[in-house]
Design an enzyme around this catalytic site. Sequence first.
Site, PDB file in Angstrom:
ATOM      1  N   SER A  34     141.231  -3.563  -8.107  1.00 18.49           N
ATOM      2  CA  SER A  34     140.208  -2.860  -7.323  1.00 18.49           C
ATOM      3  C   SER A  34     139.643  -3.775  -6.237  1.00 18.49           C
ATOM      4  CB  SER A  34     139.075  -2.358  -8.231  1.00 18.49           C
ATOM      5  OG  SER A  34     138.460  -3.439  -8.899  1.00 18.49           O
ATOM      6  N   ASN A  35     139.709  -5.081  -6.458  1.00 22.65           N
ATOM      7  CA  ASN A  35     139.213  -6.008  -5.427  1.00 22.65           C
ATOM      8  C   ASN A  35     140.181  -7.164  -5.219  1.00 22.65           C
ATOM      9  OD1 ASN A  35     137.194  -6.660  -3.513  1.00 22.65           O
ATOM     10  ND2 ASN A  35     136.394  -8.247  -4.868  1.00 22.65           N
ATOM     11  N   ASP A  58     143.003  -1.170 -16.247  1.00 27.42           N
ATOM     12  CA  ASP A  58     141.548  -1.194 -16.153  1.00 27.42           C
ATOM     13  C   ASP A  58     140.963  -1.512 -17.526  1.00 27.42           C
ATOM     14  OD1 ASP A  58     138.759  -0.282 -15.856  1.00 27.42           O
ATOM     15  OD2 ASP A  58     139.503   0.555 -13.968  1.00 27.42           O
ATOM     16  N   SER A 124     126.611 -16.128 -13.994  1.00 30.19           N
ATOM     17  CA  SER A 124     126.257 -16.511 -12.626  1.00 30.19           C
ATOM     18  C   SER A 124     124.895 -17.174 -12.607  1.00 30.19           C
ATOM     19  CB  SER A 124     126.211 -15.242 -11.779  1.00 30.19           C
ATOM     20  OG  SER A 124     125.598 -15.485 -10.541  1.00 30.19           O
ATOM     21  N   TYR A 148     123.637  -5.870 -10.155  1.00 32.29           N
ATOM     22  CA  TYR A 148     124.681  -6.867 -10.434  1.00 32.29           C
ATOM     23  C   TYR A 148     124.132  -7.967 -11.348  1.00 32.29           C
ATOM     24  CZ  TYR A 148     127.585 -10.987  -9.921  1.00 32.29           C
ATOM     25  OH  TYR A 148     128.335 -12.104 -10.203  1.00 32.29           O
ATOM     26  N   LYS A 152     124.911  -9.287 -15.535  1.00 32.92           N
ATOM     27  CA  LYS A 152     125.180 -10.635 -16.062  1.00 32.92           C
ATOM     28  C   LYS A 152     124.190 -10.971 -17.181  1.00 32.92           C
ATOM     29  CE  LYS A 152     128.647 -11.525 -13.350  1.00 32.92           C
ATOM     30  NZ  LYS A 152     129.996 -11.355 -13.898  1.00 32.92           N
ATOM     31  N   ASN A 178     127.779 -21.512  -6.328  1.00 36.14           N
ATOM     32  CA  ASN A 178     128.433 -20.785  -5.215  1.00 36.14           C
ATOM     33  C   ASN A 178     129.874 -21.252  -5.030  1.00 36.14           C
ATOM     34  OD1 ASN A 178     125.537 -20.329  -4.877  1.00 36.14           O
ATOM     35  ND2 ASN A 178     126.088 -19.384  -2.931  1.00 36.14           N
ATOM     36  N   LEU A 199     128.475 -16.402   2.707  1.00 40.46           N
ATOM     37  CA  LEU A 199     128.435 -17.290   3.867  1.00 40.46           C
ATOM     38  C   LEU A 199     129.810 -17.817   4.295  1.00 40.46           C
ATOM     39  CD1 LEU A 199     126.689 -18.841   5.902  1.00 40.46           C
ATOM     40  CD2 LEU A 199     126.498 -20.686   4.210  1.00 40.46           C
ATOM     41  N   GLY A 293     115.724 -10.696  -1.009  1.00 40.18           N
ATOM     42  CA  GLY A 293     116.243 -11.159  -2.300  1.00 40.18           C
ATOM     43  C   GLY A 293     116.698 -12.609  -2.304  1.00 40.18           C
ATOM     44  N   ASP A 294     116.753 -13.268  -1.136  1.00 42.81           N
ATOM     45  CA  ASP A 294     117.187 -14.672  -1.094  1.00 42.81           C
ATOM     46  C   ASP A 294     116.053 -15.608  -1.523  1.00 42.81           C
ATOM     47  OD1 ASP A 294     119.783 -14.307  -0.316  1.00 42.81           O
ATOM     48  OD2 ASP A 294     119.490 -14.894   1.775  1.00 42.81           O
TER      49      ASP A 294
HETATM   50  P1  NAD Z   1     136.940 -11.025  -7.541  1.00 41.91           P
HETATM   51  O1  NAD Z   1     136.445  -9.677  -7.161  1.00 41.91           O
HETATM   52  O2  NAD Z   1     137.829 -11.740  -6.596  1.00 41.91           O
HETATM   53  O3  NAD Z   1     137.686 -10.938  -8.972  1.00 41.91           O
HETATM   54  C1  NAD Z   1     137.337 -10.002  -9.953  1.00 41.91           C
HETATM   55  C2  NAD Z   1     138.621  -9.268 -10.333  1.00 41.91           C
HETATM   56  O4  NAD Z   1     138.331  -8.316 -11.363  1.00 41.91           O
HETATM   57  C3  NAD Z   1     139.233  -8.490  -9.165  1.00 41.91           C
HETATM   58  O5  NAD Z   1     140.582  -8.884  -9.007  1.00 41.91           O
HETATM   59  C4  NAD Z   1     139.120  -7.027  -9.571  1.00 41.91           C
HETATM   60  O6  NAD Z   1     140.203  -6.258  -9.095  1.00 41.91           O
HETATM   61  C5  NAD Z   1     139.072  -7.131 -11.093  1.00 41.91           C
HETATM   62  N1  NAD Z   1     138.361  -6.046 -11.781  1.00 41.91           N
HETATM   63  C6  NAD Z   1     137.122  -5.564 -11.541  1.00 41.91           C
HETATM   64  N2  NAD Z   1     136.814  -4.591 -12.410  1.00 41.91           N
HETATM   65  C7  NAD Z   1     137.877  -4.467 -13.232  1.00 41.91           C
HETATM   66  C8  NAD Z   1     138.170  -3.614 -14.343  1.00 41.91           C
HETATM   67  N3  NAD Z   1     137.307  -2.687 -14.768  1.00 41.91           N
HETATM   68  N4  NAD Z   1     139.362  -3.745 -14.962  1.00 41.91           N
HETATM   69  C9  NAD Z   1     140.271  -4.647 -14.534  1.00 41.91           C
HETATM   70  N5  NAD Z   1     140.044  -5.485 -13.498  1.00 41.91           N
HETATM   71  C10 NAD Z   1     138.869  -5.382 -12.853  1.00 41.91           C
HETATM   72  O7  NAD Z   1     135.660 -11.905  -7.904  1.00 41.91           O
HETATM   73  P2  NAD Z   1     135.537 -13.479  -8.183  1.00 41.91           P
HETATM   74  O8  NAD Z   1     134.778 -14.072  -7.082  1.00 41.91           O
HETATM   75  O9  NAD Z   1     136.853 -14.042  -8.570  1.00 41.91           O
HETATM   76  O10 NAD Z   1     134.566 -13.414  -9.442  1.00 41.91           O
HETATM   77  C11 NAD Z   1     135.055 -13.417 -10.773  1.00 41.91           C
HETATM   78  C12 NAD Z   1     133.892 -13.277 -11.735  1.00 41.91           C
HETATM   79  O11 NAD Z   1     132.967 -14.333 -11.504  1.00 41.91           O
HETATM   80  C13 NAD Z   1     133.097 -11.981 -11.575  1.00 41.91           C
HETATM   81  O12 NAD Z   1     132.705 -11.538 -12.859  1.00 41.91           O
HETATM   82  C14 NAD Z   1     131.885 -12.409 -10.776  1.00 41.91           C
HETATM   83  O13 NAD Z   1     130.772 -11.596 -11.029  1.00 41.91           O
HETATM   84  C15 NAD Z   1     131.674 -13.816 -11.305  1.00 41.91           C
HETATM   85  N6  NAD Z   1     130.964 -14.677 -10.340  1.00 41.91           N
HETATM   86  C16 NAD Z   1     131.440 -14.802  -9.062  1.00 41.91           C
HETATM   87  C17 NAD Z   1     130.753 -15.592  -8.148  1.00 41.91           C
HETATM   88  C18 NAD Z   1     131.218 -15.709  -6.727  1.00 41.91           C
HETATM   89  O14 NAD Z   1     130.410 -16.064  -5.880  1.00 41.91           O
HETATM   90  N7  NAD Z   1     132.481 -15.459  -6.410  1.00 41.91           N
HETATM   91  C19 NAD Z   1     129.597 -16.272  -8.562  1.00 41.91           C
HETATM   92  C20 NAD Z   1     129.159 -16.129  -9.869  1.00 41.91           C
HETATM   93  C21 NAD Z   1     129.857 -15.331 -10.754  1.00 41.91           C
HETATM   94  C1  WQD Z   2     124.485 -18.427   0.795  1.00 39.43           C
HETATM   95  C2  WQD Z   2     123.425 -18.831   1.827  1.00 39.43           C
HETATM   96  C3  WQD Z   2     122.165 -16.973   2.676  1.00 39.43           C
HETATM   97  C4  WQD Z   2     125.536 -15.050   4.695  1.00 39.43           C
HETATM   98  C5  WQD Z   2     125.670 -14.910  -3.926  1.00 39.43           C
HETATM   99  C6  WQD Z   2     125.153 -14.041  -5.041  1.00 39.43           C
HETATM  100  C7  WQD Z   2     125.134 -14.812  -6.330  1.00 39.43           C
HETATM  101  C8  WQD Z   2     126.504 -15.425  -6.612  1.00 39.43           C
HETATM  102  C9  WQD Z   2     127.028 -16.191  -5.447  1.00 39.43           C
HETATM  103  C10 WQD Z   2     127.761 -13.904  -7.954  1.00 39.43           C
HETATM  104  C11 WQD Z   2     122.094 -18.102   1.652  1.00 39.43           C
HETATM  105  C12 WQD Z   2     122.990 -17.612   3.782  1.00 39.43           C
HETATM  106  C13 WQD Z   2     124.755 -15.906   3.959  1.00 39.43           C
HETATM  107  C14 WQD Z   2     125.331 -14.931   6.094  1.00 39.43           C
HETATM  108  C15 WQD Z   2     123.580 -16.574   5.929  1.00 39.43           C
HETATM  109  N1  WQD Z   2     127.491 -14.411  -6.846  1.00 39.43           N
HETATM  110  N2  WQD Z   2     123.788 -16.664   4.564  1.00 39.43           N
HETATM  111  N3  WQD Z   2     124.349 -15.708   6.655  1.00 39.43           N
HETATM  112  O1  WQD Z   2     123.322 -15.334  -1.896  1.00 39.43           O
HETATM  113  O2  WQD Z   2     123.560 -17.766  -2.607  1.00 39.43           O
HETATM  114  O3  WQD Z   2     124.807 -16.027  -3.797  1.00 39.43           O
HETATM  115  O4  WQD Z   2     126.980 -15.374  -4.263  1.00 39.43           O
HETATM  116  O5  WQD Z   2     127.236 -14.075  -9.011  1.00 39.43           O
HETATM  117  O6  WQD Z   2     124.756 -13.917  -7.331  1.00 39.43           O
HETATM  118  O7  WQD Z   2     123.842 -13.606  -4.719  1.00 39.43           O
HETATM  119  O8  WQD Z   2     125.506 -16.596  -1.529  1.00 39.43           O
HETATM  120  O9  WQD Z   2     127.097 -16.876   0.315  1.00 39.43           O
HETATM  121  O10 WQD Z   2     125.652 -14.807   0.261  1.00 39.43           O
HETATM  122  O11 WQD Z   2     124.594 -16.998   0.779  1.00 39.43           O
HETATM  123  O12 WQD Z   2     122.707 -17.239   6.485  1.00 39.43           O
HETATM  124  O13 WQD Z   2     125.993 -14.140   6.800  1.00 39.43           O
HETATM  125  O14 WQD Z   2     123.903 -18.456   3.120  1.00 39.43           O
HETATM  126  O15 WQD Z   2     120.923 -16.554   3.158  1.00 39.43           O
HETATM  127  O16 WQD Z   2     121.086 -19.018   1.997  1.00 39.43           O
HETATM  128  P1  WQD Z   2     124.159 -16.426  -2.407  1.00 39.43           P
HETATM  129  P2  WQD Z   2     125.793 -16.267  -0.019  1.00 39.43           P
END
Ligand code: NAD
Ligand code: WQD
Length: 335
Positions: A34-35, A58, A124, A148, A152, A178, A199, A293-294
């Site tokens: 899906s992503n 899924d 997260s 979201y 978590k 991050n 970002l 929310g930031d």
């Molecule tokens: P991503 O979207 O690249 O990977 C998630 C994968 O899960 C995708 O490939 C999507 O297709 C798959 N998916 C979603 N729902 C599904 C379902 N119901 N069944 C099967 N597959 C499904 O995201 P990512 O950045 O690799 O993140 C991975 C995990 O880490 C997520 O749970 C996310 O919330 C968590 N996380 C990510 C970040 C970040 O900034 N990238 C930060 C903190 C936590």
């Molecule tokens: C980073 C910094 C923005 C975009 C998010 C989720 C968090 C986690 C990680 C999953 C901030 C600034 C951003 C832009 C900008 N994900 N910014 N211009 O918000 O720290 O965390 O991803 O769990 O839950 O909230 O990451 O990359 O969006 O932002 O100035 O176009 O960059 O304000 O200071 P964030 P981010």
Amino acid sequence: MAILITGGAGFIGSHTAVELLNAGKEIVIVDNLSNSKAEAVRRIAQITGKEPKFYQADLLDRPAMEQIFNENNIEAVVHFAGLKAVGESVYKPLEYYHNNITGTLVLCDVMRSHGCKKIVFSSSATVYGMNNPVPFKEGMPTSATNPYGYTKVMIEQILTDLHTADPEWSVVLLRYFNPIGAHKSGLLGEDPNGIPNNLLPYISQVAIGKLECLSIFGNDYETHDGTGVRDYIHVVDLALGHLKALSYAETHTGVEAVNLGTGVGYSVLDVVHSFEKACGKPINYHIAPRRAGDIAKNYADPAKARELFGWEAQLGLDEMCQDLWNFTVKNPQGL
Ligand code: NAD
Ligand code: WQD
């Protein structure tokens, strides 16, 4: 015995798949794409020379999940699958709760019925909410401000309750900060749909000419240059943290929340300057209002991961930006 990677075609899951294969582990990937794209799975094979077993399925599809556990001897699960866009979760709460929470419930129920009781979960830093002081430590109270984030917080609670009911479970809640960067080969990296929210993908699309100008959300925070400070971590360091977490889960039962961050905070402007060095050109930006929310600053206390797992991030911001730029140049249209 195999490790099941849910969401293994995604950004962090695909990098973790590579490191597990490189460490000689047998893996099975389940992803509904899906992503993400099936191309990520082909690239995992290209990098490692090993073909991972892949199910396009899924987590909500219980018979499909049963089939995966019936056909493979799964000893532990690394659970990445979930929807992750904070802003989207605000206007699609039901989709987020259903996919992330129900998906986890189905997964855990199928695990339980197959006697598989080891899970490493992608949590997260968002669970630290808006009110904790930095650096964030695992014992601090958790909260959320959007659906979201609540998924978590809730999944952490569900997995904790599962262990309370059956102490044979081994649960590791990895709280990522991050994650950015890409694989050194330039074959794997983040491939967001549409205009990026985060970002680094945004900056890289400005650098490659796909987007005009970066909006920096606020320059009046209480930080060294007024822009928001975050703990950016290289996705390969993060992937290696999962190997350590799995080794820990193999030998310990219980529930542990563990930060995966570097402990170092960089501002938006620090990141822009590091990326400019990596790509060799200026990044066009302007200062925009703060984003709802930031928070001003967010970085980890990484001590627990060091003490429990012997894990520490190795790669710095410049390397994260260089690797992302290498991936962007090699894959201008994504994967
Ligand atoms: P991503 O979207 O690249 O990977 C998630 C994968 O899960 C995708 O490939 C999507 O297709 C798959 N998916 C979603 N729902 C599904 C379902 N119901 N069944 C099967 N597959 C499904 O995201 P990512 O950045 O690799 O993140 C991975 C995990 O880490 C997520 O749970 C996310 O919330 C968590 N996380 C990510 C970040 C970040 O900034 N990238 C930060 C903190 C936590
Ligand atoms: C980073 C910094 C923005 C975009 C998010 C989720 C968090 C986690 C990680 C999953 C901030 C600034 C951003 C832009 C900008 N994900 N910014 N211009 O918000 O720290 O965390 O991803 O769990 O839950 O909230 O990451 O990359 O969006 O932002 O100035 O176009 O960059 O304000 O200071 P964030 P981010």
